[in-house]
Write a protein that holds these residues in place. Structure first.
Motif, PDB file in Angstrom:
ATOM      1  N   VAL A  28      48.257  -2.232 -24.908  1.00  0.00           N
ATOM      2  CA  VAL A  28      48.565  -0.932 -24.083  1.00  0.00           C
ATOM      3  C   VAL A  28      48.370  -0.874 -22.952  1.00  0.00           C
ATOM      4  N   TYR A  29      49.268   0.102 -22.287  1.00  0.00           N
ATOM      5  CA  TYR A  29      48.892   0.327 -20.702  1.00  0.00           C
ATOM      6  C   TYR A  29      49.039   1.772 -20.553  1.00  0.00           C
ATOM      7  N   ALA A  30      48.597   2.305 -18.961  1.00  0.00           N
ATOM      8  CA  ALA A  30      48.092   3.341 -18.660  1.00  0.00           C
ATOM      9  C   ALA A  30      49.146   4.537 -19.183  1.00  0.00           C
ATOM     10  N   VAL A 168      42.246   3.569 -10.524  1.00  0.00           N
ATOM     11  CA  VAL A 168      41.951   3.594  -9.143  1.00  0.00           C
ATOM     12  C   VAL A 168      41.427   2.404  -8.847  1.00  0.00           C
ATOM     13  N   LYS A 169      41.784   1.417  -7.767  1.00  0.00           N
ATOM     14  CA  LYS A 169      41.124   0.197  -7.307  1.00  0.00           C
ATOM     15  C   LYS A 169      40.338   0.428  -6.106  1.00  0.00           C
ATOM     16  N   ALA A 195      36.117  15.483  -5.939  1.00  0.00           N
ATOM     17  CA  ALA A 195      35.230  15.578  -7.367  1.00  0.00           C
ATOM     18  C   ALA A 195      36.369  15.478  -8.411  1.00  0.00           C
ATOM     19  N   ASP A 196      37.723  15.812  -8.213  1.00  0.00           N
ATOM     20  CA  ASP A 196      38.792  15.425  -9.051  1.00  0.00           C
ATOM     21  C   ASP A 196      39.628  14.595  -8.725  1.00  0.00           C
ATOM     22  N   GLY A 197      39.255  13.640  -7.700  1.00  0.00           N
ATOM     23  CA  GLY A 197      40.200  12.700  -7.484  1.00  0.00           C
ATOM     24  C   GLY A 197      40.614  11.583  -8.416  1.00  0.00           C
ATOM     25  N   ALA A 198      39.760  11.481  -9.223  1.00  0.00           N
ATOM     26  CA  ALA A 198      39.863  10.340 -10.350  1.00  0.00           C
ATOM     27  C   ALA A 198      39.938  10.814 -11.645  1.00  0.00           C
ATOM     28  N   VAL A 260      46.779   3.474  -9.360  1.00  0.00           N
ATOM     29  CA  VAL A 260      47.702   4.628  -8.873  1.00  0.00           C
ATOM     30  C   VAL A 260      47.200   4.691  -7.420  1.00  0.00           C
ATOM     31  N   GLN A 261      46.161   4.372  -7.116  1.00  0.00           N
ATOM     32  CA  GLN A 261      45.618   4.459  -5.788  1.00  0.00           C
ATOM     33  C   GLN A 261      44.681   3.101  -5.513  1.00  0.00           C
TER      34      GLN A 261
END
Lengths: 432, 164
Positions: A28-30, A168-169, A195-198, A260-261
């Motif tokens: 599976v992938y994102a 997110v890396k 606070a909602d960045g991830a 994604v980031q």
């Protein structure tokens, strides 16, 4: 919708994609929906009654694999009221009937206990009825928090369903300066992401050989404060050498995986951080807040919780407090994260150092973190805490103010009676 | 008609139900009376069945406590509309069968506005017209068609989308 076809041209995968593929039925992938095996389900006392009701009344089920279910009595332990005592009694009875594990009053905070007991391991999926279940990512386990219904479904079926998260890396560069800790790194990460960045995402942390297991737990623990579904630290350092973990080669993320980031945090320039009321991403330099708050008396300092109640944390506090006293009018509460931490801190003299400095020692557990017992705050009081949330009313009255910081900063604050850095403590470093 | 209760950004689970009023502390029968205890103390006594809560981004951040949305369910809240939800809370809302729509109404509607919400179609009617709210994600509809994820699992012995 959930075909067993594997992707004809496998793409490089993130850690989250790797673990969810391995514990599911296909690659599976994102963005994919996955039904996956759950290796450990953790239930805390505060939702035990809901969990039991879902199992017995709503599902008519018993745990499919009792050995994969643990109940931990930690959120109000020992019980503060008759209703809490009753809930905990029912949890004990349920454990005895079904054969699931029970960790009773005083054993410690759920996440610390599962880690010490080897119930979270590299490549595992661990679900907990507590949002800070991201903590298990410290040992490359996909840890995630869910509510009572999802937790009951996982216990009944041995599985869960979820959407494979984007990742997110986060890459760490350089080395921390003395006095700067994993807590400061985590708060900086939350400041950067928000606070909602991830939200819905997995935070994959590339730390090399830096950080102990305990420090990695602090990093992974706080990922939920950026909204993350999981916070995974790529194995390295003492994770490879100190605990006898079997670390499967497949758990490491692939070169070229999709993120994604990507952000990089330069540890070498990082200063101690503090979250001001009343959102965790409201992060400042302690040096700045120290100036802003120089006339503000701190009523309570709390060192403990799943975020910062480990032996490293008590050592950091003891190093500041050794040979000193807590300021008049300030209360210092220290609650070790587990009975093991307490025993270690007893054996090496740390607790004696803290006790002599004027600390009030509590039973291993969550303490006043969510405002239920053992040190709640009065209107207008100010608390510096090593915990994870500073929301309005979190630790007591709605007009109390909570500042989140590292154990070293918390200890310095306790000595000075106002927000302080360790270097502000007179004679710091002179006493062995 | 239902009333709009308007909130801001980042309404967290301690705002919705403070931890100290969890059912095992406050009591299973009364814990819902502490919903929004600190930030909207009049809420629990005044909310009417079917009323709609609207908020800003990141609704429900914080704890996994299912008793926070359970309190809103006991008060018979008709639905929650916000541009984004925190993930654990969003699962909890849908698991309990509380309609949750990802949409920003805070620029359109004021606190106290009268509306009607058809939770099946997602059509919200207000004094100035109607709004089509987005449906829940496709992978949840199979569960919702049976009433809830618990009902689906009990009937089929598997998760939606999982091979039988």
């Amino acid at each position: 919708m959930m075909g067993r076809m594997t992707n004809p041209t496998p793409r490089p995968q993130t850690m989250a994609e790797k673990i969810l593929s391995r514990r599911g039925t296909h690659t599976v992938y994102a963005g994919d929906l996955a039904v996956v095996e759950v290796d450990q389900v953790m239930v805390v006392d505060s939702i035990a009654q809901s969990f039991i009701q879902r199992m017995q009344q709503d599902l008519g089920a018993t745990p499919k694999y009792p050995e994969r279910v643990s109940i931990v009595i930690d959120h109000v332990a020992p019980a503060s009221t008759v209703s809490v005592a009753q809930a905990q009694k029912e949890a004990r009875e349920y454990a005895a009937q079904t054969g699931v594990r029970l960790f009773d009053v005083g054993r410690g905070i759920c996440h610390q206990v599962l880690m010490e007991e080897g119930l979270a391991r590299p490549g595992w999926i661990v679900l907990g009825s507590d949002s800070h279940s991201t903590t298990y990512g410290a040992v490359a386990a996909f840890g995630s928090g869910m509510g009572a219904t999802d937790i009951a479904l996982a216990a009944a079926s041995g599985k869960t369903w979820l959407k494979v998260p984007d990742s997110v890396k986060v890459t760490f560069a350089g080395d921390l300066r003395p006095g700067v800790t994993a807590k400061d790194v985590a708060l900086e990460m939350i400041r950067r992401l928000g606070a909602d960045g991830a939200t819905y995402q997995s935070i994959e942390m590339h730390a090399g050989d830096r950080f102990t297991r305990g420090e990695r737990m602090t990093l992974a623990n706080l990922c939920v404060e950026a909204g993350a579904k999981a916070g995974l630290v790529v194995p390295g350092g003492e994770i490879l050498t100190a605990y006898g973990y079997d670390i499967p080669e497949w758990v490491y993320p692939d070169e070229g995986a999709t993120y994604v980031q990507s952000i990089e945090i330069d540890l070498g320039t990082l200063n101690p951080r503090m979250s001001a009321p009343s959102e965790v991403d409201n992060v400042f330099d302690v040096a700045q807040l120290r100036e802003d708050l120089r006339d503000v008396h701190v009523d309570q300092v709390f060192i403990g919780t799943c975020t910062n109640g480990r032996i490293e944390d008590l050592h950091a506090a003891a190093n500041v407090l050794r040979g000193r006293r807590v300021a008049p009018g300030t209360r210092l509460l220290v609650i070790p994260a587990s009975s093991q931490v307490m025993e270690d801190a007893m054996a090496d003299g740390t607790l004696l150092t803290l006790q002599r400095a004027g600390a009030v020692l509590g039973t291993p557990g969550c303490g006043p973190c969510m405002g239920r017992h053992q040190g709640v705050l009065a209107p207008g009081e100010v608390c510096v805490s090593t915990s994870n949330r500073n929301f309005i009313g979190r630790m007591g009255d709605k007009d109390a103010r909570i500042y989140l910081a590292s154990p070293a900063v918390a200890a310095a604050t306790a000595v000075m009676g106002r927000v302080a850095l360790p270097e502000d403590v007179p004679g710091q470093g002179e006493v062995a | 008609m239902a009333r709009i209760w308007k909130f801001g950004d980042s309404v967290n689970t301690d705002d919705i139900l403070p931890g100290k009023f969890a059912p095992f502390m406050a009591g299973e029968d009364v814990f819902q009376t502490f919903a929004f205890h600190y930030i909207r103390p009049e809420f629990a006594a005044s909310v009417r069945p079917g009323d709609v809560l609207i908020g800003g981004r990141n609704w429900g951040l914080g704890s996994s406590r299912e008793y926070a949305p359970q309190a809103l369910k006991k008060l018979q809240v008709g639905g929650i509309v916000a541009p984004s939800f925190a993930r654990i809370h969003y699962r909890n809302l849908l698991n309990l069968g509380i309609p949750a729509f990802e949409f920003d109404l805070t620029g359109l509607l004021e606190d106290g506005a009268e509306v009607s919400l058809d939770v099946q179609t997602g059509v919200l009617t207000h004094a100035g017209g109607t709004v089509q709210l987005p449906p829940p994600p496709e992978f949840l509809r199979e569960a919702l068609a049976e009433g809830s994820i618990l009902a689906f699992f009990k009937k089929h012995g598997r998760f939606p989308g999982e091979p039988a």
